[in-house]
Scaffold this active site. Structure first.
Site, PDB file in Angstrom:
ATOM      1  N   CYS A 126       0.808  -1.211   0.162  1.00  0.00           N
ATOM      2  CA  CYS A 126      -0.128   0.082   0.068  1.00  0.00           C
ATOM      3  C   CYS A 126       0.848   1.312   0.263  1.00  0.00           C
ATOM      4  O   CYS A 126       1.834   1.456   1.040  1.00  0.00           O
ATOM      5  CB  CYS A 126      -0.891  -0.027   1.271  1.00  0.00           C
ATOM      6  SG  CYS A 126      -2.130   1.563   1.290  1.00  0.00           S
ATOM      7  N   VAL A 127       0.615   2.092  -1.022  1.00  0.00           N
ATOM      8  CA  VAL A 127       1.625   3.325  -1.245  1.00  0.00           C
ATOM      9  C   VAL A 127       1.017   4.079  -0.228  1.00  0.00           C
ATOM     10  O   VAL A 127       1.947   5.263   0.353  1.00  0.00           O
ATOM     11  CB  VAL A 127       1.219   3.958  -2.417  1.00  0.00           C
ATOM     12  CG1 VAL A 127      -0.036   4.345  -2.782  1.00  0.00           C
ATOM     13  CG2 VAL A 127       2.363   4.884  -2.821  1.00  0.00           C
TER      14      VAL A 127
END
Length: 290
Positions: A126-127
């Site tokens: 997850c950025v």
């Protein structure tokens, strides 16, 4: 520990948006409309504060917690039927081995190209947390999404019902009032966008939780189901062992702590997971002994 990833741009953006929405709703909406000196105004502010604190704690833990690494000493148990049935390569039938990390991969572990290592029960990278979502931090990631949706929903409802402020803005044109109007409009747009986006993400992960799947396993299961149906067989996700057990395996055995982001001592090692074949074997053994 790499402290640089804790202050990445996406993390800063999330914190700034949360701070902007909270400040705008409490100071520029609740206070002028309901007033913090009234019971209703104070109750709404306290509820929003509690939701934001829980979301912030969950978010911080999702960012800083290691999602789970494979021990260098890990070796698969060749006598374990769950390993034999579910954790072999699709081609060749060999045990899963990571060429990049140079070790065997436990059940549900996958190599992350961003983190450059294998992650236990990997869901995705997850950025927005600048981290992988895996075995150790999946619960707090899910709770962050849950509390963020709840806070966004409350903020949107309060903003939509703020008719008294809208009436004042139509009469007063002072700079402070124009700033209030602009802030409220921007806040409403941000909250609405967050509610739709994160709401869909929450619905997706509720589905995954109920079936004890990860995002990776869902996509793998689509192909596995197609291949099984093509061969005239029935496919069942091996880690789907019932709704309550599925939830307990991700959120903990103590139901009272399911919504507590700091209760994480229940997850186990992440090297082996219960499967429906375990339950089937147990049932068969009970019948044979009976």
């Amino acid at each position: 520990m790499d402290f640089g990833r804790f202050v990445s741009l996406p993390v800063v953006v999330v914190l700034l948006i949360m701070g902007f929405v909270y400040h705008t709703v409490v100071v520029w909406v609740i206070q002028p409309w309901l007033s913090l000196s009234t019971a209703s105004g104070l109750a709404n502010a306290m509820l929003l504060t509690a939701l934001c604190i829980m979301a912030l704690v969950s978010y911080a833990l999702a960012v800083i917690q290691d999602p789970g690494h494979v021990p260098s000493s890990y070796l698969p148990d060749l006598e374990d039927s769950a390993i034999t049935l579910h954790e072999v390569k699709r081609k060749g039938g060999d045990l899963r081995y990571c060429q990049k990390c140079g070790h065997y991969k436990p059940p549900r572990a996958h190599h992350c190209r961003v983190c450059r290592r294998c992650v236990l029960r990997m869901d995705h990278h997850c950025v927005w947390i600048n981290n992988c979502v895996g075995h150790n931090n999946y619960k707090v990631f899910f709770l962050f999404v849950l509390y963020l949706v709840a806070a966004s929903l409350q903020s949107l409802v309060i903003s939509a019902l703020d008719s008294k402020v809208d009436l004042l803005l139509n009469v007063l044109i002072a700079p402070a009032k124009r700033w209030l109007k602009n802030s409220s409009v921007i806040c409403t747009i941000v909250v609405l966008g967050a509610l739709v986006t994160v709401g869909l993400l929450l619905a997706w992960h509720v589905y995954l939780l109920l079936h004890n799947k990860t995002t990776i396993e869902y996509h793998e299961g689509v192909r596995a189901r197609w291949l099984a149906e093509k061969a005239g067989q029935h496919y069942r996700h091996p880690y789907d062992v019932g709704v309550f057990t599925n939830l307990s395996m991700a959120l903990g055995h103590n139901v009272a702590c399911w919504l507590c982001p700091t209760a994480t001592g229940h997850l186990g090692s992440g090297l082996r997971f219960r499967t429906f074949s375990d339950d089937l074997s147990h049932t068969q053994q009970s019948l044979s002994h009976g």
